[in-house]
Design an enzyme around this catalytic site. Sequence first.
Site, PDB file in Angstrom:
ATOM      1  N   LYS A   1       0.830  -1.209   0.000  1.00  0.00           N
ATOM      2  CA  LYS A   1       0.000   0.000   0.000  1.00  0.00           C
ATOM      3  C   LYS A   1       0.858   1.250   0.000  1.00  0.00           C
ATOM      4  O   LYS A   1       0.638   2.178  -0.801  1.00  0.00           O
ATOM      5  CB  LYS A   1      -0.916   0.012   1.236  1.00  0.00           C
ATOM      6  CG  LYS A   1      -1.849   1.216   1.280  1.00  0.00           C
ATOM      7  CD  LYS A   1      -2.256   1.588   2.685  1.00  0.00           C
ATOM      8  CE  LYS A   1      -1.143   2.343   3.395  1.00  0.00           C
ATOM      9  NZ  LYS A   1      -1.558   2.868   4.721  1.00  0.00           N
TER      10      LYS A   1
ATOM     11  N   ASP B   1      -6.059   0.794   1.022  1.00  0.00           N
ATOM     12  CA  ASP B   1      -6.054   0.903   2.481  1.00  0.00           C
ATOM     13  C   ASP B   1      -7.392   0.388   3.000  1.00  0.00           C
ATOM     14  O   ASP B   1      -8.177  -0.201   2.256  1.00  0.00           O
ATOM     15  CB  ASP B   1      -5.783   2.348   2.915  1.00  0.00           C
ATOM     16  CG  ASP B   1      -6.901   3.301   2.524  1.00  0.00           C
ATOM     17  OD1 ASP B   1      -7.885   2.865   1.865  1.00  0.00           O
ATOM     18  OD2 ASP B   1      -6.809   4.495   2.868  1.00  0.00           O
TER      19      ASP B   1
END
Length: 211
Positions: A122, A140
Amino acid sequence: MRLTKIQKQDILAILAEVYGATSTALSYSSTFELLIAVILSAQCTDVRVNVTTKRLFPLYDTPAKMLALGEKNLTELIRDCGLFRGKARNIIATCALLCEKYAGCVPGSFDELVKLPGVGRKTANVLLSQAFDIPAIAVDTHVFRVANRLGLAVGDTPLAVEEGLMKLIPRADWGNAHHWLIWHGRKICRALRPECGICPLAALCPSAHKN
């Protein structure tokens, strides 16, 4: 209810209209500062991270300065961020690697970024999209939740959702779409009490009747 491709495109068009060219809520003025801010943001709100970095970045805005600060002192400075001990350890290790291998610069490739301590998939994708203008979708908790609820990309893991969104969304829109989903998750499609009654996507959302 399984959405058709046309319905998914309609959802994306509405998100684009509502949220436009939004960007990250993190405050930063360099690629290095963005890297540190994203590392700090794990299990911590952007608002809290910005409070922390507001006192951190004016004095320690390069890997060399952060490294000289040391893990113990950094730990005290970021104590109001969740998981602060582990974050301080990773940040100092990352700064050491940046100084030793990259002349104090943040590398611009996914494979190099994920080798930095505290940087996962991420975080690497955020850096690629936000700092290097390389199309990427960072999944996320907001993106994972909203993509699943809307039926845009259904998956049990962030990687599965990322791959689903990449297939659905044109590459040129990956960076923007990432922010559309984040802001929708913050403003309306919240984890515990989604505001389905005011959601512009309610008529298309397969989860709306469940909330």
